[in-house]
Design an enzyme around this catalytic site. Structure first.
Site, PDB file in Angstrom:
ATOM      1  N   ALA A  36      37.872  18.564  -6.809  1.00  0.00           N
ATOM      2  CA  ALA A  36      38.876  18.032  -7.733  1.00  0.00           C
ATOM      3  C   ALA A  36      38.214  17.153  -8.790  1.00  0.00           C
ATOM      4  O   ALA A  36      37.901  15.985  -8.540  1.00  0.00           O
ATOM      5  CB  ALA A  36      39.930  17.242  -6.949  1.00  0.00           C
ATOM      6  N   LEU A  37      38.019  17.744  -9.968  1.00  0.00           N
ATOM      7  CA  LEU A  37      37.367  17.061 -11.093  1.00  0.00           C
ATOM      8  C   LEU A  37      38.361  16.892 -12.249  1.00  0.00           C
ATOM      9  O   LEU A  37      38.541  15.813 -12.799  1.00  0.00           O
ATOM     10  CB  LEU A  37      36.151  17.895 -11.536  1.00  0.00           C
TER      11      LEU A  37
ATOM     12  N   GLU B  16      41.587  16.630 -14.686  1.00  0.00           N
ATOM     13  CA  GLU B  16      42.817  15.829 -14.682  1.00  0.00           C
ATOM     14  C   GLU B  16      43.738  16.325 -15.800  1.00  0.00           C
ATOM     15  O   GLU B  16      43.291  17.071 -16.684  1.00  0.00           O
ATOM     16  CB  GLU B  16      42.481  14.348 -14.902  1.00  0.00           C
TER      17      GLU B  16
ATOM     18  N   GLY C 289      39.810  17.771 -19.155  1.00  0.00           N
ATOM     19  CA  GLY C 289      39.387  19.106 -18.704  1.00  0.00           C
ATOM     20  C   GLY C 289      37.945  19.351 -19.086  1.00  0.00           C
ATOM     21  O   GLY C 289      37.021  19.115 -18.305  1.00  0.00           O
ATOM     22  N   SER C 290      37.723  19.770 -20.356  1.00  0.00           N
ATOM     23  CA  SER C 290      36.361  19.991 -20.837  1.00  0.00           C
ATOM     24  C   SER C 290      35.555  18.701 -20.854  1.00  0.00           C
ATOM     25  O   SER C 290      34.331  18.729 -20.786  1.00  0.00           O
ATOM     26  CB  SER C 290      36.396  20.575 -22.258  1.00  0.00           C
TER      27      SER C 290
ATOM     28  N   THR D  45      41.752  24.588  -7.614  1.00  0.00           N
ATOM     29  CA  THR D  45      41.716  25.827  -6.824  1.00  0.00           C
ATOM     30  C   THR D  45      41.791  25.463  -5.344  1.00  0.00           C
ATOM     31  O   THR D  45      41.059  24.580  -4.882  1.00  0.00           O
ATOM     32  CB  THR D  45      40.410  26.596  -7.119  1.00  0.00           C
TER      33      THR D  45
ATOM     34  N   GLY E 195      49.901  54.274 -22.160  1.00  0.00           N
ATOM     35  CA  GLY E 195      51.138  53.617 -21.712  1.00  0.00           C
ATOM     36  C   GLY E 195      51.107  53.282 -20.224  1.00  0.00           C
ATOM     37  O   GLY E 195      51.660  52.250 -19.800  1.00  0.00           O
TER      38      GLY E 195
ATOM     39  N   GLU F 235      35.789  26.553 -14.968  1.00  0.00           N
ATOM     40  CA  GLU F 235      34.381  26.180 -14.729  1.00  0.00           C
ATOM     41  C   GLU F 235      33.603  26.071 -16.045  1.00  0.00           C
ATOM     42  O   GLU F 235      32.422  26.396 -16.135  1.00  0.00           O
ATOM     43  CB  GLU F 235      33.711  27.115 -13.715  1.00  0.00           C
TER      44      GLU F 235
ATOM     45  N   GLU G  29      33.527  27.735 -25.040  1.00  0.00           N
ATOM     46  CA  GLU G  29      33.064  26.743 -26.017  1.00  0.00           C
ATOM     47  C   GLU G  29      32.110  25.746 -25.339  1.00  0.00           C
ATOM     48  O   GLU G  29      31.074  25.373 -25.916  1.00  0.00           O
ATOM     49  CB  GLU G  29      34.276  26.012 -26.635  1.00  0.00           C
TER      50      GLU G  29
HETATM   51  N1  CAA Z   1      22.831  19.234 -13.506  1.00  0.00           N
HETATM   52  C1  CAA Z   1      22.599  17.938 -13.135  1.00  0.00           C
HETATM   53  N2  CAA Z   1      22.816  16.896 -13.963  1.00  0.00           N
HETATM   54  C2  CAA Z   1      23.304  17.163 -15.195  1.00  0.00           C
HETATM   55  C3  CAA Z   1      23.565  18.466 -15.637  1.00  0.00           C
HETATM   56  C4  CAA Z   1      23.302  19.530 -14.738  1.00  0.00           C
HETATM   57  N3  CAA Z   1      23.537  20.781 -15.092  1.00  0.00           N
HETATM   58  N4  CAA Z   1      24.029  18.424 -16.891  1.00  0.00           N
HETATM   59  C5  CAA Z   1      24.062  17.136 -17.247  1.00  0.00           C
HETATM   60  N5  CAA Z   1      23.622  16.379 -16.212  1.00  0.00           N
HETATM   61  C6  CAA Z   1      23.469  14.928 -16.197  1.00  0.00           C
HETATM   62  C7  CAA Z   1      22.469  14.501 -17.262  1.00  0.00           C
HETATM   63  O1  CAA Z   1      21.146  14.486 -16.750  1.00  0.00           O
HETATM   64  C8  CAA Z   1      22.948  13.111 -17.603  1.00  0.00           C
HETATM   65  O2  CAA Z   1      22.550  12.213 -16.605  1.00  0.00           O
HETATM   66  P1  CAA Z   1      21.717  10.855 -16.944  1.00  0.00           P
HETATM   67  O3  CAA Z   1      22.356  10.259 -18.172  1.00  0.00           O
HETATM   68  O4  CAA Z   1      21.885  10.033 -15.722  1.00  0.00           O
HETATM   69  O5  CAA Z   1      20.334  11.307 -17.199  1.00  0.00           O
HETATM   70  C9  CAA Z   1      24.448  13.245 -17.450  1.00  0.00           C
HETATM   71  O6  CAA Z   1      24.702  14.338 -16.579  1.00  0.00           O
HETATM   72  C10 CAA Z   1      25.168  13.430 -18.758  1.00  0.00           C
HETATM   73  O7  CAA Z   1      24.639  14.573 -19.363  1.00  0.00           O
HETATM   74  P2  CAA Z   1      25.090  14.998 -20.812  1.00  0.00           P
HETATM   75  O8  CAA Z   1      25.026  13.773 -21.684  1.00  0.00           O
HETATM   76  O9  CAA Z   1      24.301  16.200 -21.205  1.00  0.00           O
HETATM   77  O10 CAA Z   1      26.599  15.401 -20.589  1.00  0.00           O
HETATM   78  P3  CAA Z   1      27.772  15.376 -21.651  1.00  0.00           P
HETATM   79  O11 CAA Z   1      28.561  14.155 -21.461  1.00  0.00           O
HETATM   80  O12 CAA Z   1      27.228  15.686 -23.012  1.00  0.00           O
HETATM   81  O13 CAA Z   1      28.726  16.569 -21.165  1.00  0.00           O
HETATM   82  C11 CAA Z   1      29.355  18.834 -20.888  1.00  0.00           C
HETATM   83  C12 CAA Z   1      28.257  17.757 -20.923  1.00  0.00           C
HETATM   84  C13 CAA Z   1      28.564  20.095 -20.878  1.00  0.00           C
HETATM   85  C14 CAA Z   1      30.312  18.848 -22.077  1.00  0.00           C
HETATM   86  C15 CAA Z   1      30.132  18.624 -19.590  1.00  0.00           C
HETATM   87  O14 CAA Z   1      31.031  17.558 -19.718  1.00  0.00           O
HETATM   88  C16 CAA Z   1      30.847  19.850 -19.110  1.00  0.00           C
HETATM   89  O15 CAA Z   1      30.255  20.741 -18.516  1.00  0.00           O
HETATM   90  N6  CAA Z   1      32.198  19.945 -19.339  1.00  0.00           N
HETATM   91  C17 CAA Z   1      32.992  21.022 -18.800  1.00  0.00           C
HETATM   92  C18 CAA Z   1      33.556  20.643 -17.476  1.00  0.00           C
HETATM   93  C19 CAA Z   1      33.995  21.844 -16.679  1.00  0.00           C
HETATM   94  O16 CAA Z   1      33.293  22.822 -16.583  1.00  0.00           O
HETATM   95  N7  CAA Z   1      35.174  21.727 -16.070  1.00  0.00           N
HETATM   96  C20 CAA Z   1      35.654  22.768 -15.249  1.00  0.00           C
HETATM   97  C21 CAA Z   1      36.356  22.173 -14.099  1.00  0.00           C
HETATM   98  S1  CAA Z   1      36.027  22.808 -12.564  1.00  0.00           S
HETATM   99  C22 CAA Z   1      36.972  24.203 -12.369  1.00  0.00           C
HETATM  100  O17 CAA Z   1      37.327  24.891 -13.266  1.00  0.00           O
HETATM  101  C23 CAA Z   1      37.207  24.379 -10.942  1.00  0.00           C
HETATM  102  C24 CAA Z   1      37.894  25.511 -10.347  1.00  0.00           C
HETATM  103  O18 CAA Z   1      38.626  25.207  -9.446  1.00  0.00           O
HETATM  104  C25 CAA Z   1      37.634  26.945 -10.623  1.00  0.00           C
END
Ligand code: CAA
Length: 384
Positions: free
Chosen positions: A124-125, A127, A131-132, A158, A340, A363, A367
């Site tokens: 659960a991530l 809210e 989302g993004s 999920t 059809g 996930e 974008e």
């Molecule tokens: N693995 C490990 N650590 C990571 C990482 C990775 N792939 N990517 C980033 N990090 C860490 C970085 O090292 C950094 O840590 P430190 O500052 O401590 O060094 C920290 O995370 C922040 O990294 P960024 O500054 O690069 O991150 P950001 O704030 O710019 O955001 C983003 C990146 C890609 C936009 C991210 O917010 C993202 O992926 N957003 C989408 C979220 C998502 O996919 N949500 C889907 C929900 S889950 C779902 O759909 C579930 C389901 O039930 C099917």
């Protein structure tokens, strides 16, 4: 096929293919109508070792490699995308997060029943307003004595209803940005955790997607996963693996739609011959085969990098972006080839088309994948 599978990988693929086409496919269309959660199928999948495939045997898993996992997941998705999303979340972001960040005690208590398929887990991530951008989440966890008190609402979860254990992220330090997010293991039945609204979705109808409401939900400090502030990292690394899974799911549904379209084209007669004899259809089939094969290779490539323990964040996003966009095109074309009839519920392509729609969204949207990929390519990070 360019990528050479080992005998063991082929054996796993064949075993899951047989199970999926016999057991999972039998009730998939019916469950799309009734939204019945396939609990009995998951019990059998647990017995076959499909619910914690990449987890070591000592923690209830199968110790399979990531390539075997994507093969298995694609085969399940071929028959039922609803079943495959539950399998994907369970194997990747739930089980792998516990394996990577859990204490020995947490692994024995929570990972063993999850990986062996005795119980279903949820992550659960997301809210309502995050989302993004999960860093903007507002759920909080406040330390009180030897426990944390969690408050907040999580959305689009999920297996929100059918899970027995939830990994939930919440802020332990409001001022620390992503480093202020922590992750907690919350068993269902913990007072203050309530299952909220059940979504009525366009596709993946047999997989429940719900709100989870935390109201003064108290968990012992021993239930924090990793350290305080590790929550964002746990989610991001879990999503790396999860994104390969969604790509594999896309591949399975695309293959099912493609096989259905080819079969239909060979039997449907118009203008005196099977429509597969017409160049308009043959060229579509050629394009579909090419797109599917390209996605397959990207998925194998990302999974192999994971198996070799190389960084694979960029490759997981590339595979997810390409495969999820691909399956939306393939399922639309499969309907077009069916004419059809493809628009009716008498043919499975209609379900494939609806199921595939969310693959470019959950996930990480397409974008978001482009942000991750371009950040890695350019190595100068741009914020969304
Ligand atoms: N693995 C490990 N650590 C990571 C990482 C990775 N792939 N990517 C980033 N990090 C860490 C970085 O090292 C950094 O840590 P430190 O500052 O401590 O060094 C920290 O995370 C922040 O990294 P960024 O500054 O690069 O991150 P950001 O704030 O710019 O955001 C983003 C990146 C890609 C936009 C991210 O917010 C993202 O992926 N957003 C989408 C979220 C998502 O996919 N949500 C889907 C929900 S889950 C779902 O759909 C579930 C389901 O039930 C099917």
């Amino acid at each position: 096929m360019l990528f050479k599978l080992t005998d063991e990988q082929l054996m796993i693929q064949n075993m899951v293919k047989e199970f999926s086409r016999k057991v999972i496919a039998a009730t998939a269309a019916e469950r799309d109508k009734t939204k019945a959660f396939p609990a009995e199928n998951f019990r059998q999948m647990g017995e076959l070792g499909l619910m914690g495939m990449m987890i070591p045997e000592v923690y209830g898993g199968e110790a399979a490699d990531a390539v075997s996992y994507v093969l298995a997941l694609s085969e399940i998705a071929y028959s039922c995308a609803s079943t495959s999303v539950v399998m994907s979340v369970q194997n990747s972001i739930v089980c792998e997060s516990l394996l990577k960040f859990g204490t020995e005690e947490q692994k024995l208590k929570f990972l063993v029943p999850l990986a062996s398929g005795d119980i279903i887990g949820a992550f659960a991530l997301t809210e309502p307003d995050a989302g993004s951008d999960p860093v903007s989440q507002t759920a909080t966890a406040v330390k009180e004595g030897d426990s944390y008190v969690i408050n907040g609402t999580k959305r689009f979860i999920t297996s929100g209803e059918n899970s027995r254990v939830v990994l939930v992220t919440a802020k332990t330090d409001e001022s620390a940005g992503h480093r202020g997010i922590s992750c907690f293991i919350v068993p269902k039945g913990t007072p203050g955790l309530v299952v909220g609204h059940l979504e009525d979705k366009m596709g993946l109808r047999a997989s429940d997607t719900t709100d989870l409401i935390f109201e003064n939900c108290r968990v012992p400090c021993a239930n924090i996963l990793g350290k305080e502030g590790d929550g964002f990292k746990i989610a991001m690394s879990g999503l790396d693996s999860g994104r390969i899974g969604i790509a594999a799911q896309s591949l399975g549904v695309a293959q099912a739609a493609f096989d259905a379209a080819v079969k239909y084209a060979q039997t449907r007669k118009q203008f005196g011959s099977a429509i597969s004899k017409h160049q308009a259809i043959r060229f579509q089939i050629a394009d579909m085969a090419t797109q599917i094969e390209a996605a397959r290779q990207l998925i194998f490539s990302a999974a192999s990098m994971k198996d070799r323990k190389e960084p694979y964040t960029k490759e997981a996003s590339i595979a997810k972006l390409f495969a999820s966009e691909m399956v939306n095109k393939i399922t639309a074309r499969a309907i077009q080839i069916h004419g059809g009839y493809g628009f009716t519920k008498d043919y499975n392509v209609e379900r494939y088309y609806r199921d595939a729609r969310v693959f470019t969204i959950y996930e990480g949207t397409s974008e978001i994948q482009r942000i991750v990929i371009s950040n890695h390519v350019l190595k100068d990070k741009r914020k969304p």
